[in-house]
Design a protein around this motif. Sequence first.
Motif, PDB file in Angstrom:
ATOM      1  N   SER A 109      -0.489  -2.872   5.887  1.00 45.37           N
ATOM      2  CA  SER A 109      -0.031  -1.886   6.867  1.00 45.37           C
ATOM      3  C   SER A 109      -0.986  -1.867   8.060  1.00 45.37           C
ATOM      4  CB  SER A 109       0.001  -0.512   6.201  1.00 45.37           C
ATOM      5  OG  SER A 109       0.199   0.497   7.150  1.00 45.37           O
ATOM      6  N   VAL A 110      -0.417  -1.802   9.266  1.00 40.30           N
ATOM      7  CA  VAL A 110      -1.221  -1.680  10.485  1.00 40.30           C
ATOM      8  C   VAL A 110      -0.515  -0.686  11.402  1.00 40.30           C
ATOM      9  CG1 VAL A 110      -0.137  -3.692  11.568  1.00 40.30           C
ATOM     10  CG2 VAL A 110      -2.349  -2.929  12.374  1.00 40.30           C
ATOM     11  N   ALA A 111      -1.299   0.241  11.956  1.00 39.86           N
ATOM     12  CA  ALA A 111      -0.726   1.264  12.828  1.00 39.86           C
ATOM     13  C   ALA A 111      -1.722   1.633  13.919  1.00 39.86           C
ATOM     14  CB  ALA A 111      -0.380   2.502  12.008  1.00 39.86           C
ATOM     15  N   PRO A 112      -1.223   1.897  15.136  1.00 31.92           N
ATOM     16  CA  PRO A 112      -2.125   2.312  16.212  1.00 31.92           C
ATOM     17  C   PRO A 112      -2.697   3.704  15.933  1.00 31.92           C
ATOM     18  CG  PRO A 112       0.166   2.419  16.932  1.00 31.92           C
ATOM     19  CD  PRO A 112       0.172   1.841  15.561  1.00 31.92           C
ATOM     20  N   VAL A 113      -3.988   3.847  16.201  1.00 35.31           N
ATOM     21  CA  VAL A 113      -4.677   5.137  16.063  1.00 35.31           C
ATOM     22  C   VAL A 113      -5.652   5.240  17.224  1.00 35.31           C
ATOM     23  CG1 VAL A 113      -6.225   6.542  14.655  1.00 35.31           C
ATOM     24  CG2 VAL A 113      -4.501   5.123  13.552  1.00 35.31           C
ATOM     25  N   GLY A 114      -5.390   6.145  18.152  1.00 40.65           N
ATOM     26  CA  GLY A 114      -6.270   6.281  19.315  1.00 40.65           C
ATOM     27  C   GLY A 114      -6.383   4.970  20.064  1.00 40.65           C
ATOM     28  N   ILE A 124      -5.132  -4.764  -2.988  1.00 41.28           N
ATOM     29  CA  ILE A 124      -5.292  -6.144  -3.459  1.00 41.28           C
ATOM     30  C   ILE A 124      -5.572  -6.203  -4.956  1.00 41.28           C
ATOM     31  CG2 ILE A 124      -6.076  -6.998  -1.222  1.00 41.28           C
ATOM     32  CD1 ILE A 124      -8.961  -6.924  -2.321  1.00 41.28           C
ATOM     33  N   GLY A 125      -5.284  -7.368  -5.510  1.00 39.37           N
ATOM     34  CA  GLY A 125      -5.706  -7.722  -6.854  1.00 39.37           C
ATOM     35  C   GLY A 125      -6.818  -8.740  -6.697  1.00 39.37           C
ATOM     36  N   VAL A 126      -7.877  -8.586  -7.472  1.00 40.71           N
ATOM     37  CA  VAL A 126      -9.022  -9.483  -7.344  1.00 40.71           C
ATOM     38  C   VAL A 126      -9.278 -10.231  -8.645  1.00 40.71           C
ATOM     39  CG1 VAL A 126     -10.121  -8.072  -5.568  1.00 40.71           C
ATOM     40  CG2 VAL A 126     -10.730  -7.719  -7.945  1.00 40.71           C
ATOM     41  N   ASP A 127      -9.919 -11.358  -8.515  1.00 42.92           N
ATOM     42  CA  ASP A 127     -10.338 -12.155  -9.655  1.00 42.92           C
ATOM     43  C   ASP A 127     -11.624 -11.547 -10.195  1.00 42.92           C
ATOM     44  OD1 ASP A 127     -11.442 -14.150 -11.341  1.00 42.92           O
ATOM     45  OD2 ASP A 127     -10.427 -15.714 -10.207  1.00 42.92           O
ATOM     46  N   SER A 165      -9.919   2.249  11.435  1.00 42.62           N
ATOM     47  CA  SER A 165     -10.235   2.350  10.013  1.00 42.62           C
ATOM     48  C   SER A 165      -9.620   1.168   9.280  1.00 42.62           C
ATOM     49  CB  SER A 165      -9.707   3.664   9.429  1.00 42.62           C
ATOM     50  OG  SER A 165      -8.300   3.675   9.446  1.00 42.62           O
ATOM     51  N   ILE A 166     -10.307   0.765   8.215  1.00 41.69           N
ATOM     52  CA  ILE A 166      -9.786  -0.264   7.315  1.00 41.69           C
ATOM     53  C   ILE A 166      -9.907   0.313   5.913  1.00 41.69           C
ATOM     54  CG2 ILE A 166     -10.083  -2.582   6.372  1.00 41.69           C
ATOM     55  CD1 ILE A 166     -11.269  -3.419   9.080  1.00 41.69           C
ATOM     56  N   THR A 167      -8.761   0.545   5.277  1.00 38.95           N
ATOM     57  CA  THR A 167      -8.740   1.110   3.931  1.00 38.95           C
ATOM     58  C   THR A 167      -8.300   0.020   2.965  1.00 38.95           C
ATOM     59  OG1 THR A 167      -8.138   3.262   4.833  1.00 38.95           O
ATOM     60  CG2 THR A 167      -7.779   2.933   2.468  1.00 38.95           C
ATOM     61  N   LEU A 168      -9.203  -0.345   2.073  1.00 40.16           N
ATOM     62  CA  LEU A 168      -8.918  -1.379   1.083  1.00 40.16           C
ATOM     63  C   LEU A 168      -8.958  -0.757  -0.306  1.00 40.16           C
ATOM     64  CD1 LEU A 168     -11.235  -4.158   2.547  1.00 40.16           C
ATOM     65  CD2 LEU A 168      -8.783  -3.877   2.895  1.00 40.16           C
ATOM     66  N   THR A 169      -7.967  -1.081  -1.113  1.00 44.28           N
ATOM     67  CA  THR A 169      -7.901  -0.556  -2.469  1.00 44.28           C
ATOM     68  C   THR A 169      -7.714  -1.712  -3.440  1.00 44.28           C
ATOM     69  OG1 THR A 169      -6.813   1.429  -1.621  1.00 44.28           O
ATOM     70  CG2 THR A 169      -6.688   1.057  -3.991  1.00 44.28           C
ATOM     71  N   VAL A 170      -8.567  -1.759  -4.450  1.00 43.47           N
ATOM     72  CA  VAL A 170      -8.384  -2.730  -5.529  1.00 43.47           C
ATOM     73  C   VAL A 170      -7.473  -2.064  -6.551  1.00 43.47           C
ATOM     74  CG1 VAL A 170      -9.492  -4.040  -7.377  1.00 43.47           C
ATOM     75  CG2 VAL A 170     -10.616  -3.827  -5.151  1.00 43.47           C
ATOM     76  N   SER A 175       0.832  -1.198   0.000  1.00 48.12           N
ATOM     77  CA  SER A 175       0.000   0.000   0.000  1.00 48.12           C
ATOM     78  C   SER A 175       0.866   1.247   0.000  1.00 48.12           C
ATOM     79  CB  SER A 175      -0.901   0.022   1.238  1.00 48.12           C
ATOM     80  OG  SER A 175      -1.823  -1.037   1.169  1.00 48.12           O
ATOM     81  N   GLY A 176       0.307   2.335  -0.457  1.00 45.48           N
ATOM     82  CA  GLY A 176       1.007   3.618  -0.443  1.00 45.48           C
ATOM     83  C   GLY A 176       1.271   4.124  -1.845  1.00 45.48           C
ATOM     84  N   SER A 177       1.736   5.336  -1.908  1.00 41.76           N
ATOM     85  CA  SER A 177       2.026   5.973  -3.189  1.00 41.76           C
ATOM     86  C   SER A 177       3.323   5.434  -3.776  1.00 41.76           C
ATOM     87  CB  SER A 177       2.146   7.489  -3.005  1.00 41.76           C
ATOM     88  OG  SER A 177       3.321   7.787  -2.275  1.00 41.76           O
ATOM     89  N   LEU A 178       3.554   5.738  -5.025  1.00 42.31           N
ATOM     90  CA  LEU A 178       4.787   5.335  -5.682  1.00 42.31           C
ATOM     91  C   LEU A 178       5.996   5.911  -4.946  1.00 42.31           C
ATOM     92  CD1 LEU A 178       6.329   4.029  -8.004  1.00 42.31           C
ATOM     93  CD2 LEU A 178       5.940   6.104  -9.332  1.00 42.31           C
ATOM     94  N   ILE A 179       5.900   7.161  -4.534  1.00 44.06           N
ATOM     95  CA  ILE A 179       7.026   7.805  -3.846  1.00 44.06           C
ATOM     96  C   ILE A 179       7.295   7.141  -2.499  1.00 44.06           C
ATOM     97  CG2 ILE A 179       7.770   9.966  -2.772  1.00 44.06           C
ATOM     98  CD1 ILE A 179       6.978  11.313  -5.270  1.00 44.06           C
TER      99      ILE A 179
END
Length: 124
Positions: free
Chosen positions: A61-66, A75-78, A107-112, A35-39
């Motif tokens: 990625s997992v990080a504590p928040v509050g 992810i890549g999906v079929d 929060s859970i951020t999912l990107t295809v 996950s994350g930007s190209l940079i």
Amino acid sequence: MDAGELKAADVQVEIATDLETAVRATPGVRSVYRSGSLISNLLRAGAAALGGRPEDEPLVSVAPVGDGVAVEASIGVDSAAGSGDTLRAVHAAIDAVLATQGLRSDSITLTVVHVQPAEAAPAG
């Protein structure tokens, strides 16, 4: 475990690894990407090359928040599974892993990032 205990790098890696395993095992998921930007990915690769971070760190990625944690996965999906159904299943899988660790999601951020066509059936 609470979100405060997640600040230790080894605990974060362990939970991120568990999350990545659950995401990969979810029906419809073909692959997991960093996950994350190209940079940010280039900076991460540079730091790994200089010995700053291991290159084989989990892709999720997992990080504590509050009082909870923020989870991010790409992810890549079929194509046959459908992105919406796959995203709902991945979200549930992540929630289940967090629950077994006694953690709550902030929060859970999912990107295809890729939809892979179904394998062509052999002619016959």
